[in-house]
Structures are given as structure tokens and as C-alpha cells.
Motif scaffolding. Structure first.
Motif, mmCIF file in Angstrom:
data_model
loop_
_atom_site.group_PDB
_atom_site.id
_atom_site.type_symbol
_atom_site.label_atom_id
_atom_site.label_comp_id
_atom_site.label_asym_id
_atom_site.label_seq_id
_atom_site.Cartn_x
_atom_site.Cartn_y
_atom_site.Cartn_z
ATOM 1 N N HIS A 34 -90.674 24.290 20.203
ATOM 2 C CA HIS A 34 -91.777 23.033 19.667
ATOM 3 C C HIS A 34 -92.829 23.407 20.244
ATOM 4 O O HIS A 34 -92.681 22.761 20.953
ATOM 5 C CB HIS A 34 -91.648 22.101 18.926
ATOM 6 N N CYS A 35 -94.533 23.348 19.066
ATOM 7 C CA CYS A 35 -95.672 23.078 19.455
ATOM 8 C C CYS A 35 -95.573 21.862 20.492
ATOM 9 O O CYS A 35 -95.030 20.660 19.871
ATOM 10 C CB CYS A 35 -96.933 23.630 18.846
ATOM 11 N N GLY A 36 -95.937 21.681 21.881
ATOM 12 C CA GLY A 36 -96.264 20.462 22.018
ATOM 13 C C GLY A 36 -97.651 19.432 21.804
ATOM 14 O O GLY A 36 -96.899 18.886 21.886
ATOM 15 N N GLN A 37 -97.753 19.978 20.675
ATOM 16 C CA GLN A 37 -98.777 18.937 20.598
ATOM 17 C C GLN A 37 -98.857 18.770 18.796
ATOM 18 O O GLN A 37 -99.131 18.024 18.589
ATOM 19 C CB GLN A 37 -100.560 20.282 20.445
ATOM 20 N N CYS A 38 -98.474 20.041 17.821
ATOM 21 C CA CYS A 38 -98.492 20.010 17.160
ATOM 22 C C CYS A 38 -96.670 19.948 15.996
ATOM 23 O O CYS A 38 -96.330 19.594 14.854
ATOM 24 C CB CYS A 38 -98.704 20.758 15.635
ATOM 25 N N ASN A 39 -96.377 20.164 17.150
ATOM 26 C CA ASN A 39 -94.241 19.814 16.303
ATOM 27 C C ASN A 39 -93.656 21.420 15.681
ATOM 28 O O ASN A 39 -92.932 21.647 15.124
ATOM 29 C CB ASN A 39 -94.129 18.978 15.708
ATOM 30 N N GLN A 90 -100.761 32.207 18.902
ATOM 31 C CA GLN A 90 -101.602 30.718 19.512
ATOM 32 C C GLN A 90 -100.767 30.414 17.953
ATOM 33 O O GLN A 90 -99.512 31.386 17.013
ATOM 34 C CB GLN A 90 -102.975 31.334 17.859
ATOM 35 N N CYS A 91 -100.347 29.095 18.106
ATOM 36 C CA CYS A 91 -100.141 28.250 17.508
ATOM 37 C C CYS A 91 -100.661 28.350 15.854
ATOM 38 O O CYS A 91 -101.390 27.957 15.719
ATOM 39 C CB CYS A 91 -99.783 26.890 18.035
ATOM 40 N N ALA A 92 -100.049 28.227 14.831
ATOM 41 C CA ALA A 92 -100.147 28.449 13.741
ATOM 42 C C ALA A 92 -100.754 27.323 13.029
ATOM 43 O O ALA A 92 -101.659 26.757 12.138
ATOM 44 C CB ALA A 92 -98.942 29.332 12.403
ATOM 45 N N GLY A 93 -100.067 26.149 14.287
ATOM 46 C CA GLY A 93 -100.081 25.164 13.370
ATOM 47 C C GLY A 93 -101.366 23.966 13.908
ATOM 48 O O GLY A 93 -102.353 23.783 13.375
ATOM 49 N N CYS A 94 -101.694 23.885 15.066
ATOM 50 C CA CYS A 94 -102.773 23.559 15.401
ATOM 51 C C CYS A 94 -104.005 24.637 15.910
ATOM 52 O O CYS A 94 -105.028 24.368 17.564
ATOM 53 C CB CYS A 94 -102.194 22.374 17.058
ATOM 54 N N LEU A 95 -103.306 25.837 16.458
ATOM 55 C CA LEU A 95 -104.522 27.285 16.446
ATOM 56 C C LEU A 95 -103.906 27.045 18.618
ATOM 57 O O LEU A 95 -105.571 27.518 18.722
ATOM 58 C CB LEU A 95 -105.388 27.030 16.446
ATOM 59 N N CYS A 96 -103.525 25.901 19.128
ATOM 60 C CA CYS A 96 -103.496 26.348 20.966
ATOM 61 C C CYS A 96 -103.265 28.053 21.117
ATOM 62 O O CYS A 96 -102.122 28.524 20.799
ATOM 63 C CB CYS A 96 -102.598 25.460 21.381
ATOM 64 N N LEU A 97 -104.122 28.261 21.793
ATOM 65 C CA LEU A 97 -103.264 29.717 22.628
ATOM 66 C C LEU A 97 -102.007 28.982 23.296
ATOM 67 O O LEU A 97 -101.717 28.375 23.916
ATOM 68 C CB LEU A 97 -104.288 30.082 23.388
HETATM 69 ZN ZN LIG Z 1 -99.623 23.932 17.670
#
Ligand SMILES: [Zn+2]
Length: 187
Positions: A34-39, A90-97
């Protein structure tokens, strides 16, 4: 410019799991990443084929649709990915690379071409067997030599595809027979 710095170290305060068998027990069982920022879920253990410790990344054959491949190809003139051509992920949730796909590389990175490379320090893992979440950086996914695992998975995909074409050939035959028999029965 893409932030390659975070590829370089796994500098968290987390302790690596000291017990190798605990690590093994976790990474060989179902885990989601999972994304560490937005799950957002990026991948699961079925798509993982190992870890590239030199670039602090998990190597994946498959990711979820929530990982966006940015369309513009980029080129890195220096650093860790010097002389590489790549697309960023890129994460589709929070747009982080959160990773790259390398297309053209110098020889020493050639084993990593065309695979999804996800930065370990950007993600955490959900472990189904225990219901725990842990930072990916605390686990070691380098359980089998990457090349072996990749060729294993590619072979599996090929076999599945040839089975599928067998199945569709059988279905075509069946349909053809049905068509013939229906012609016969109505005549
Ligand atoms: Zn994310």
C-alpha cells in the motif's frame, strides 16, 4: 526532475526483522502493498518477483490499476540510473511518484528492464495471516534470485496463454459440431 535520491537508501528507523524465518513466513504468504501516504493498494505478493536492494525497490511483474504509468519517457544523465530511459510511476490516490519502469539501461541494470520497480520506503505491507501492517522497508523480499523468478512467472504466463488457446480451440470445435448437428437435425 524525478527524485532519485529516495531510491538510494532505506534509512528508516525500523529494525529489520532479526529472525530470518519470521521474515520468510511473512513474505511467502499473501501480502498487499500500500501507499504509505494514502493507503492505495499498489500490488500484492502474487506480482512480486523479488527485490533490487541496490535501488531499494521491490520488483513487480504486475501492479494494480491504481498505479499510473506516466506517459512521457524520461532520461537520466547521471546518478543511480545514469543513461537509463524510463517512465515514472505514480500513485493514483495521492499522485506521489513511487517508482519507475526502466526501458533502456546500461548492462548492469538490464535484468530490471520492463519491470515495475516500486520504492520500498514509500510503502507498507498488509499481512493477511496476522492482520498486521508493517513498513515494507522492514522486510526482505529477496527470497529467490530475481532472474529465476521472472523466467518462472513468464513461463507460467506462456503456459496459461497456450492453455487458453487450447480451450478456445476446443470451444470452436464444439460450436462447429453443434452447428453441424443442428443442421442435421433440422434437415
Ligand atoms: Zn498514494
Amino acid at each position: 526532475m524525478y527524485d532519485f535520491e529516495s531510491f538510494q537508501s532505506c534509512d528508516t528507523d525500523d529494525k529489520k526483522l532479526e529472525n530470518e524465518s519470521v521474515n520468510q513466513g511473512i513474505v511467502e504468504n499473501p501480502v498487499t502493498f500500500h501507499c504509505g501516504q494514502c493507503n492505495t493498494v499498489w500490488a500484492d505478493s502474487r506480482g512480486i518477483c523479488g527485490e533490487a536492494t541496490s535501488i531499494n525497490s521491490l520488483i513487480c511483474l504486475e501492479v494494480t490499476p491504481d498505479v499510473t504509468i506516466n506517459s512521457g519517457r524520461e532520461w537520466s544523465p547521471d546518478g543511480l540510473f545514469s543513461a537509463c530511459v524510463y517512465n515514472t510511476l505514480q500513485c493514483a490516490g495521492c499522485l506521489c511518484l513511487m517508482g519507475v519502469i526502466l526501458y533502456s539501461t546500461p548492462q548492469h541494470l538490464s535484468a530490471l528492464r520492463n519491470l515495475f520497480l516500486l520504492k520500498k520506503d514509500k510503502m507498507y505491507c498488509y499481512i493477511f495471516s496476522t492482520g498486521q501492517t508493517v513498513k515494507a522497508s522492514t522486510l526482505n523480499f529477496n527470497v529467490t534470485p530475481v532472474g529465476e523468478r521472472v523466467s518462472e512467472l513468464r513461463q507460467l504466463i506462456q503456459e496459461t496463454e497456450s492453455h487458453l488457446s487450447d480451450v478456445s480451440a476446443v470451444m470452436d470445435d464444439t460450436r462447429a459440431n453443434e452447428a453441424t448437428s443442428s443442421v442435421q437435425s433440422t434437415s
